[in-house]
Design a protein around this motif. Sequence first.
Motif, PDB file in Angstrom:
ATOM      1  N   ASP A  77       0.807  -1.223   0.000  1.00 25.34           N
ATOM      2  CA  ASP A  77       0.000   0.000   0.000  1.00 25.34           C
ATOM      3  C   ASP A  77       0.841   1.274   0.000  1.00 25.34           C
ATOM      4  OD1 ASP A  77      -2.356  -1.550   0.174  1.00 25.34           O
ATOM      5  OD2 ASP A  77      -2.095  -1.718   2.352  1.00 25.34           O
ATOM      6  N   ALA A  78       2.148   1.146   0.048  1.00 27.80           N
ATOM      7  CA  ALA A  78       3.023   2.313   0.190  1.00 27.80           C
ATOM      8  C   ALA A  78       2.995   3.220  -1.042  1.00 27.80           C
ATOM      9  CB  ALA A  78       4.456   1.862   0.466  1.00 27.80           C
ATOM     10  N   GLU A  79       2.859   4.509  -0.771  1.00 32.08           N
ATOM     11  CA  GLU A  79       2.962   5.573  -1.779  1.00 32.08           C
ATOM     12  C   GLU A  79       3.577   6.771  -1.072  1.00 32.08           C
ATOM     13  OE1 GLU A  79      -0.319   6.497  -4.459  1.00 32.08           O
ATOM     14  OE2 GLU A  79      -1.342   4.704  -3.703  1.00 32.08           O
ATOM     15  N   PRO A  80       4.898   6.780  -0.929  1.00 35.31           N
ATOM     16  CA  PRO A  80       5.553   7.843  -0.159  1.00 35.31           C
ATOM     17  C   PRO A  80       5.181   9.263  -0.593  1.00 35.31           C
ATOM     18  CG  PRO A  80       7.120   6.118  -0.691  1.00 35.31           C
ATOM     19  CD  PRO A  80       5.862   5.809  -1.440  1.00 35.31           C
ATOM     20  N   ALA A  81       4.949   9.474  -1.876  1.00 33.94           N
ATOM     21  CA  ALA A  81       4.634  10.819  -2.363  1.00 33.94           C
ATOM     22  C   ALA A  81       3.349  11.376  -1.762  1.00 33.94           C
ATOM     23  CB  ALA A  81       4.536  10.819  -3.889  1.00 33.94           C
ATOM     24  N   VAL A  82       2.445  10.484  -1.329  1.00 38.68           N
ATOM     25  CA  VAL A  82       1.198  10.951  -0.712  1.00 38.68           C
ATOM     26  C   VAL A  82       1.150  10.647   0.789  1.00 38.68           C
ATOM     27  CG1 VAL A  82      -0.139  10.895  -2.855  1.00 38.68           C
ATOM     28  CG2 VAL A  82      -0.088   8.873  -1.385  1.00 38.68           C
ATOM     29  N   GLY A  83       2.303  10.269   1.357  1.00 35.67           N
ATOM     30  CA  GLY A  83       2.389  10.070   2.798  1.00 35.67           C
ATOM     31  C   GLY A  83       2.095   8.667   3.289  1.00 35.67           C
ATOM     32  N   LEU A  84       1.924   7.708   2.384  1.00 32.06           N
ATOM     33  CA  LEU A  84       1.716   6.312   2.781  1.00 32.06           C
ATOM     34  C   LEU A  84       3.091   5.650   2.877  1.00 32.06           C
ATOM     35  CD1 LEU A  84      -1.313   5.469   0.476  1.00 32.06           C
ATOM     36  CD2 LEU A  84      -1.359   5.954   2.933  1.00 32.06           C
ATOM     37  N   ILE A  85       3.558   5.432   4.106  1.00 34.56           N
ATOM     38  CA  ILE A  85       4.931   5.013   4.371  1.00 34.56           C
ATOM     39  C   ILE A  85       4.970   3.543   4.791  1.00 34.56           C
ATOM     40  CG2 ILE A  85       6.969   5.479   5.796  1.00 34.56           C
ATOM     41  CD1 ILE A  85       6.120   7.775   3.863  1.00 34.56           C
ATOM     42  N   SER A  86       5.714   2.745   4.050  1.00 36.83           N
ATOM     43  CA  SER A  86       5.835   1.315   4.353  1.00 36.83           C
ATOM     44  C   SER A  86       6.459   1.094   5.723  1.00 36.83           C
ATOM     45  CB  SER A  86       6.696   0.619   3.301  1.00 36.83           C
ATOM     46  OG  SER A  86       6.996  -0.714   3.698  1.00 36.83           O
ATOM     47  N   VAL A  87       5.919   0.126   6.435  1.00 37.48           N
ATOM     48  CA  VAL A  87       6.481  -0.262   7.729  1.00 37.48           C
ATOM     49  C   VAL A  87       7.890  -0.836   7.572  1.00 37.48           C
ATOM     50  CG1 VAL A  87       5.514  -2.612   7.727  1.00 37.48           C
ATOM     51  CG2 VAL A  87       5.922  -1.433   9.911  1.00 37.48           C
ATOM     52  N   LEU A  88       8.251  -1.244   6.359  1.00 36.12           N
ATOM     53  CA  LEU A  88       9.590  -1.781   6.119  1.00 36.12           C
ATOM     54  C   LEU A  88      10.622  -0.684   5.874  1.00 36.12           C
ATOM     55  CD1 LEU A  88       8.817  -4.886   3.874  1.00 36.12           C
ATOM     56  CD2 LEU A  88       9.005  -4.747   6.370  1.00 36.12           C
ATOM     57  N   SER A  89      10.172   0.558   5.706  1.00 32.85           N
ATOM     58  CA  SER A  89      11.098   1.672   5.492  1.00 32.85           C
ATOM     59  C   SER A  89      11.661   2.131   6.837  1.00 32.85           C
ATOM     60  CB  SER A  89      10.376   2.835   4.816  1.00 32.85           C
ATOM     61  OG  SER A  89       9.502   3.470   5.734  1.00 32.85           O
ATOM     62  N   PRO A  90      12.795   2.812   6.821  1.00 32.28           N
ATOM     63  CA  PRO A  90      13.349   3.328   8.078  1.00 32.28           C
ATOM     64  C   PRO A  90      12.376   4.236   8.835  1.00 32.28           C
ATOM     65  CG  PRO A  90      15.006   3.428   6.369  1.00 32.28           C
ATOM     66  CD  PRO A  90      13.708   3.041   5.695  1.00 32.28           C
ATOM     67  N   VAL A  91      11.676   5.103   8.110  1.00 34.10           N
ATOM     68  CA  VAL A  91      10.708   5.998   8.770  1.00 34.10           C
ATOM     69  C   VAL A  91       9.547   5.184   9.331  1.00 34.10           C
ATOM     70  CG1 VAL A  91       9.119   7.926   8.462  1.00 34.10           C
ATOM     71  CG2 VAL A  91      11.314   7.933   7.277  1.00 34.10           C
ATOM     72  N   GLY A  92       8.989   4.301   8.513  1.00 32.01           N
ATOM     73  CA  GLY A  92       7.830   3.515   8.940  1.00 32.01           C
ATOM     74  C   GLY A  92       8.091   2.671  10.168  1.00 32.01           C
ATOM     75  N   ASN A  93       9.193   1.929  10.166  1.00 34.82           N
ATOM     76  CA  ASN A  93       9.422   1.071  11.335  1.00 34.82           C
ATOM     77  C   ASN A  93       9.923   1.851  12.541  1.00 34.82           C
ATOM     78  OD1 ASN A  93      12.431   0.603  11.376  1.00 34.82           O
ATOM     79  ND2 ASN A  93      12.008  -0.354   9.397  1.00 34.82           N
ATOM     80  N   SER A  94      10.398   3.093  12.325  1.00 34.57           N
ATOM     81  CA  SER A  94      10.782   3.901  13.489  1.00 34.57           C
ATOM     82  C   SER A  94       9.557   4.490  14.186  1.00 34.57           C
ATOM     83  CB  SER A  94      11.747   5.016  13.085  1.00 34.57           C
ATOM     84  OG  SER A  94      11.082   6.019  12.343  1.00 34.57           O
ATOM     85  N   LEU A  95       8.441   4.619  13.471  1.00 35.47           N
ATOM     86  CA  LEU A  95       7.209   5.191  14.037  1.00 35.47           C
ATOM     87  C   LEU A  95       6.336   4.150  14.724  1.00 35.47           C
ATOM     88  CD1 LEU A  95       6.276   7.482  11.020  1.00 35.47           C
ATOM     89  CD2 LEU A  95       6.936   8.265  13.305  1.00 35.47           C
ATOM     90  N   LEU A  96       6.301   2.941  14.183  1.00 34.03           N
ATOM     91  CA  LEU A  96       5.390   1.911  14.678  1.00 34.03           C
ATOM     92  C   LEU A  96       5.610   1.629  16.159  1.00 34.03           C
ATOM     93  CD1 LEU A  96       3.149  -0.061  13.802  1.00 34.03           C
ATOM     94  CD2 LEU A  96       4.953  -1.761  13.450  1.00 34.03           C
ATOM     95  N   GLY A  97       4.528   1.660  16.916  1.00 28.23           N
ATOM     96  CA  GLY A  97       4.584   1.316  18.334  1.00 28.23           C
ATOM     97  C   GLY A  97       4.893   2.465  19.261  1.00 28.23           C
ATOM     98  N   LEU A  98       5.261   3.629  18.689  1.00 27.73           N
ATOM     99  CA  LEU A  98       5.500   4.802  19.535  1.00 27.73           C
ATOM    100  C   LEU A  98       4.170   5.458  19.874  1.00 27.73           C
ATOM    101  CD1 LEU A  98       8.609   6.467  17.826  1.00 27.73           C
ATOM    102  CD2 LEU A  98       8.554   5.041  19.869  1.00 27.73           C
ATOM    103  N   LYS A  99       4.209   6.418  20.806  1.00 32.05           N
ATOM    104  CA  LYS A  99       2.979   7.115  21.181  1.00 32.05           C
ATOM    105  C   LYS A  99       3.165   8.618  20.988  1.00 32.05           C
ATOM    106  CE  LYS A  99       3.996   6.941  26.160  1.00 32.05           C
ATOM    107  NZ  LYS A  99       5.376   6.591  26.037  1.00 32.05           N
ATOM    108  N   VAL A 100       2.067   9.340  21.030  1.00 28.49           N
ATOM    109  CA  VAL A 100       2.105  10.786  20.877  1.00 28.49           C
ATOM    110  C   VAL A 100       3.086  11.360  21.894  1.00 28.49           C
ATOM    111  CG1 VAL A 100       0.762  12.917  21.087  1.00 28.49           C
ATOM    112  CG2 VAL A 100      -0.239  10.913  19.973  1.00 28.49           C
ATOM    113  N   GLY A 101       3.954  12.256  21.406  1.00 27.74           N
ATOM    114  CA  GLY A 101       4.979  12.874  22.245  1.00 27.74           C
ATOM    115  C   GLY A 101       6.329  12.194  22.144  1.00 27.74           C
ATOM    116  N   ASP A 102       6.367  10.945  21.643  1.00 28.46           N
ATOM    117  CA  ASP A 102       7.632  10.233  21.469  1.00 28.46           C
ATOM    118  C   ASP A 102       8.362  10.758  20.237  1.00 28.46           C
ATOM    119  OD1 ASP A 102       7.170   8.611  23.663  1.00 28.46           O
ATOM    120  OD2 ASP A 102       6.574   6.850  22.480  1.00 28.46           O
ATOM    121  N   THR A 103       9.651  10.476  20.187  1.00 29.47           N
ATOM    122  CA  THR A 103      10.478  10.873  19.052  1.00 29.47           C
ATOM    123  C   THR A 103      10.941   9.634  18.298  1.00 29.47           C
ATOM    124  OG1 THR A 103      11.241  12.861  20.187  1.00 29.47           O
ATOM    125  CG2 THR A 103      12.601  12.061  18.362  1.00 29.47           C
ATOM    126  N   ALA A 104      10.680   9.630  16.994  1.00 27.44           N
ATOM    127  CA  ALA A 104      11.166   8.574  16.103  1.00 27.44           C
ATOM    128  C   ALA A 104      12.512   9.017  15.547  1.00 27.44           C
ATOM    129  CB  ALA A 104      10.174   8.346  14.972  1.00 27.44           C
TER     130      ALA A 104
END
Length: 133
Positions: A77-104
């Motif tokens: 489903d990834a389409e980086p140009a429209v903000g759909l970021i794959s969980v396999l990408s560095p950005v995607g897997n750095s965000l998964l599981g964090l909460k509001v206020g955390d830093t990826a």
Amino acid sequence: MHATIHGERTLTDLDFARLSKLPEHQLPPALAELLDCAEVTSSRAVPGNVVTMNSRLETVDLLTRRRQTLTVCYPADAEPAVGLISVLSPVGNSLLGLKVGDTARWLAPNGEACAAEIAAILFQPEATGDYAT
């Protein structure tokens, strides 16, 4: 190019099960580490401030203060140009599981260290009663 895991991370049981089924050769080291170390909870019990799969969130780049809306999704489903970021990408897997206020934190393809704060969760499937996404 990889993400760095900092602090506690929470995954839903469904996200954990689906990501664990990906072929090992596809898993970035940081995502494999996340699967090994994350707290796993029921999809019905996950707090609404946690980034789960298919969550849409707003981030703020710590260096530039630029705001960005992203959705963490599966690779198909990834389409980086429209903000759909794959969980396999560095950005995607750095965000998964964090909460509001955390830093990826992650490394860009050029080796530059990047960091963004999770400012808000705009949509989380589980918060709307969707426990099967």
